[in-house]
Enzyme design. Structure first.
Site, PDB file in Angstrom:
ATOM      1  N   ASP A  33       0.820  -1.205   0.000  1.00 51.90           N
ATOM      2  CA  ASP A  33       0.000   0.000   0.000  1.00 51.90           C
ATOM      3  C   ASP A  33       0.858   1.261   0.000  1.00 51.90           C
ATOM      4  O   ASP A  33       1.342   1.698   1.047  1.00 51.90           O
ATOM      5  CB  ASP A  33      -0.905  -0.037   1.249  1.00 51.90           C
ATOM      6  N   ASP A 215      -1.348   5.597  -5.348  1.00 52.67           N
ATOM      7  CA  ASP A 215      -1.814   4.836  -4.189  1.00 52.67           C
ATOM      8  C   ASP A 215      -2.275   3.424  -4.551  1.00 52.67           C
ATOM      9  O   ASP A 215      -3.431   3.224  -4.947  1.00 52.67           O
ATOM     10  CB  ASP A 215      -2.963   5.613  -3.525  1.00 52.67           C
TER      11      ASP A 215
HETATM   12  O1  LIG Z   1      -5.642   5.043   2.797  1.00 53.98           O
HETATM   13  C1  LIG Z   1      -5.159   5.009   1.716  1.00 53.98           C
HETATM   14  C2  LIG Z   1      -4.393   3.800   1.261  1.00 53.98           C
HETATM   15  N1  LIG Z   1      -4.664   2.685   2.136  1.00 53.98           N
HETATM   16  C3  LIG Z   1      -5.989   2.074   1.988  1.00 53.98           C
HETATM   17  C4  LIG Z   1      -6.053   0.817   2.831  1.00 53.98           C
HETATM   18  C5  LIG Z   1      -7.446   0.299   2.885  1.00 53.98           C
HETATM   19  C6  LIG Z   1      -8.542   0.957   3.398  1.00 53.98           C
HETATM   20  N2  LIG Z   1      -9.632   0.153   3.320  1.00 53.98           N
HETATM   21  C7  LIG Z   1      -9.278  -1.016   2.739  1.00 53.98           C
HETATM   22  C8  LIG Z   1     -10.036  -2.157   2.429  1.00 53.98           C
HETATM   23  C9  LIG Z   1      -9.384  -3.231   1.817  1.00 53.98           C
HETATM   24  C10 LIG Z   1      -8.025  -3.159   1.533  1.00 53.98           C
HETATM   25  C11 LIG Z   1      -7.268  -2.016   1.841  1.00 53.98           C
HETATM   26  C12 LIG Z   1      -7.912  -0.965   2.449  1.00 53.98           C
HETATM   27  N3  LIG Z   1      -5.274   5.976   0.775  1.00 53.98           N
HETATM   28  C13 LIG Z   1      -5.987   7.116   1.026  1.00 53.98           C
HETATM   29  S1  LIG Z   1      -5.254   8.651   0.937  1.00 53.98           S
HETATM   30  C14 LIG Z   1      -6.694   9.481   1.259  1.00 53.98           C
HETATM   31  C15 LIG Z   1      -7.734   8.614   1.467  1.00 53.98           C
HETATM   32  C16 LIG Z   1      -9.070   9.061   1.748  1.00 53.98           C
HETATM   33  C17 LIG Z   1      -9.270  10.098   2.656  1.00 53.98           C
HETATM   34  C18 LIG Z   1     -10.557  10.545   2.890  1.00 53.98           C
HETATM   35  C19 LIG Z   1     -11.655   9.996   2.230  1.00 53.98           C
HETATM   36  C20 LIG Z   1     -11.438   8.959   1.307  1.00 53.98           C
HETATM   37  C21 LIG Z   1     -10.151   8.494   1.072  1.00 53.98           C
HETATM   38  C22 LIG Z   1      -7.324   7.245   1.336  1.00 53.98           C
HETATM   39  C23 LIG Z   1      -8.201   6.082   1.512  1.00 53.98           C
HETATM   40  O2  LIG Z   1      -8.920   5.987   2.489  1.00 53.98           O
HETATM   41  N4  LIG Z   1      -8.147   5.108   0.558  1.00 53.98           N
HETATM   42  C24 LIG Z   1      -8.922   3.897   0.699  1.00 53.98           C
HETATM   43  C25 LIG Z   1     -10.320   4.059   0.185  1.00 53.98           C
HETATM   44  C26 LIG Z   1     -10.684   5.174  -0.558  1.00 53.98           C
HETATM   45  C27 LIG Z   1     -12.014   5.315  -0.981  1.00 53.98           C
HETATM   46  C28 LIG Z   1     -12.938   4.330  -0.698  1.00 53.98           C
HETATM   47  C29 LIG Z   1     -12.551   3.203   0.036  1.00 53.98           C
HETATM   48  C30 LIG Z   1     -11.237   3.062   0.472  1.00 53.98           C
END
Ligand SMILES: O=C(CNCCc1c[nH]c2ccccc12)Nc1scc(-c2ccccc2)c1C(=O)NCc1ccccc1
Length: 327
Positions: A33, A215
Site C-alpha cells: 500500500d 496509491d
Molecule cells: O488510505 C489510503 C491507502 N490505504 C488504503 C487501505 C485500505 C482501506 N480500506 C481497505 C479495504 C481493503 C483493503 C485495503 C484498504 N489511501 C488514502 S489517501 C486518502 C484517502 C481518503 C481520505 C478521505 C476519504 C477517502 C479516502 C485514502 C483512503 O482511504 N483510501 C482507501 C479508500 C478510498 C475510498 C474508498 C474506500 C477506500
C-alpha cells in the site's frame, strides 16, 4: 546489495492485489500500500471472531517493542490497532532483519471480511507511520540502504498477476521512456501534480490537472468532481447514484479511454478498466472506476490507473520522484 521481485496477485475485480511476505516463520499475503506507512498483520493476538480465515503472525519469533502501540484509520473509516514487534521480514528475497511488525489486536469488519488479505505493507513515507510514542520505518525505508538502488516499482495488471520489484527497474516491463515528476512528501504520500485530463480520442480536455497521490492501496481513480462529471456525461446510462455513493454505468457500456497528462506525457487508461464491477453479483449496473475526489483534498491515482502504467517510486536521488511509463 539486495534486489527482489514479488508477485502481485489480483483479488476479485482487482479490488486489491496481494503479495507473499515472510514474517518471522510465517508466510502471509499482504496488500502492498503506497498510500499508507504501517506494516500490520492479523496475529495470534487478534480476537478469533475478527481473524477467522486469515493467516496469522505469531509474535513469539519477534522482540516486543515495549510500550509501543499503533492505531490506524483509513479514509473509508476502516481501522486496525495493536502492538509492535521487531522481527525478520522477507519480500522477494529482500530481507529486513529487524522490521517493525504491527500485530493487530483489533481490526474493523472491512479487513475481517477480506479473508484473502492477512494485512497491509505500507510503502508511503515513514513520516505517517502511526506507531506511538516513536514512529518506525516502513519496509522500504528499513532496507533502502541495502538495496542496489533506493527504488521500488509497481507493475499491476487488469485481472492478471503483476509484480513489485525492490532495488531495480526492469526495462522489459515497459515500453518507451519513463517520465519522471517531482514528489512532494509534506503529507507523507507519493504526491505529484497531474497536468490535465481528457476522454476518448478527442483532445477535448475534461479539466486542468491538480494534486494527486499514487496509491496502490486504493482500488479506484478519484479525480476532481468536474473531471468525473465530464467523463460520465459521455456515457449513455451513466448516473451519479448517491445511494451507491458514486457514478454507475450500465455493465454493457464501453466507456471511452481516459487520458492523463503527467510530466508532459499522456498516459491512457483503457475504457474497459473504468467499467469496474457489478454493484452486486449478477447486477447489470456497474460501479465506475473513476469517481469524484470530493472531500479527500487531492486526487487518488489508485489501482484503476496504476494497472495501466509501469510506475517507479524512486528515492535514490536528492529528493524523491515518481516515474511513469506505458506498460
Ligand atoms: O488510505 C489510503 C491507502 N490505504 C488504503 C487501505 C485500505 C482501506 N480500506 C481497505 C479495504 C481493503 C483493503 C485495503 C484498504 N489511501 C488514502 S489517501 C486518502 C484517502 C481518503 C481520505 C478521505 C476519504 C477517502 C479516502 C485514502 C483512503 O482511504 N483510501 C482507501 C479508500 C478510498 C475510498 C474508498 C474506500 C477506500
Amino acid at each position: 546489495c539486495q534486489t527482489g521481485e514479488v508477485a502481485a496477485d489480483p483479488q476479485l475485480y482487482d479490488q486489491s492485489y496481494l503479495s507473499p511476505v515472510t514474517i518471522g516463520n510465517s508466510e502471509l499475503m499482504l496488500d502492498f500500500d503506497t498510500g499508507s506507512a504501517d506494516l500490520w498483520c492479523f496475529s495470534t493476538e487478534s480476537p478469533a471472531a475478527q481473524s477467522a480465515g486469515h493467516g496469522l503472525y505469531n509474535p513469539s519469533t519477534g522482540t516486543e517493542l515495549d510500550g509501543a502501540f499503533w492505531d490506524i484509520t483509513y479514509g473509508d473509516q476502516s481501522a486496525a490497532s495493536g502492538n509492535v514487534f521487531a522481527d525478520k521480514v522477507v519480500v522477494g528475497g529482500v530481507t529486513a532483519t529487524k522490521q517493525a511488525v504491527e500485530a493487530a489486536t483489533s481490526v474493523s469488519y472491512e479487513f475481517t471480511e477480506d479473508v484473502a488479505s492477512d494485512g497491509l505493507l505500507g510503502l508511503a513515507f515513514s513520516s505517517i507511520n502511526t506507531i506511538l510514542p516513536q514512529p518506525q520505518t516502513t519496509f522500504f525505508d528499513t532496507v533502502r540502504n541495502s538495496l542496489a538502488k533506493a527504488v521500488f516499482t509497481v507493475d499491476l495488471k487488469k485481472g492478471a498477476a503483476g509484480s513489485y520489484t525492490f532495488g531495480y527497474i526492469d526495462s522489459s516491463k515497459y515500453s518507451g521512456a519513463i517520465t519522471y515528476v517531482p514528489v512532494n512528501t509534506a503529507n507523507g504520500f507519493w504526491q505529484f501534480t497531474a497536468d490535465g485530463y481528457s476522454a476518448g480520442g478527442s483532445d477535448s480536455s475534461t479539466g486542468r490537472g491538480g494534486v494527486a497521490i499514487a496509491d496502490t492501496g486504493t482500488s479506484l481513480l478519484y479525480l476532481p468532481a468536474s473531471v468525473a462529471k465530464a467523463y460520465y456525461s459521455g456515457i449513455q446510462g451513466a448516473t451519479f447514484d448517491f445511494r451507491q455513493g458514486g457514478y454507475t454505468i450500465p455493465c454493457s457500456a464501453t466507456p471511452p479511454d481516459f487520458n492523463v497528462a503527467i510530466g508532459g506525457k499522456t498516459f491512457t487508461v483503457p475504457g474497459s478498466y473504468i467499467n469496474y464491477a457489478p454493484l452486486r453479483a449478477g447486477s447489470s449496473t456497474c460501479f465506475g472506476g473513476i469517481q469524484a475526489d470530493t472531500g479527500i483534498g487531492f486526487s487518488i491515482f489508485g489501482d484503476v490507473f496504476l494497472k495501466a502504467v509501469y510506475a517507479v517510486f524512486d528515492d535514490s536521488g536528492s529528493s524523491p520522484r515518481l516515474g511513469f511509463a506505458a506498460q
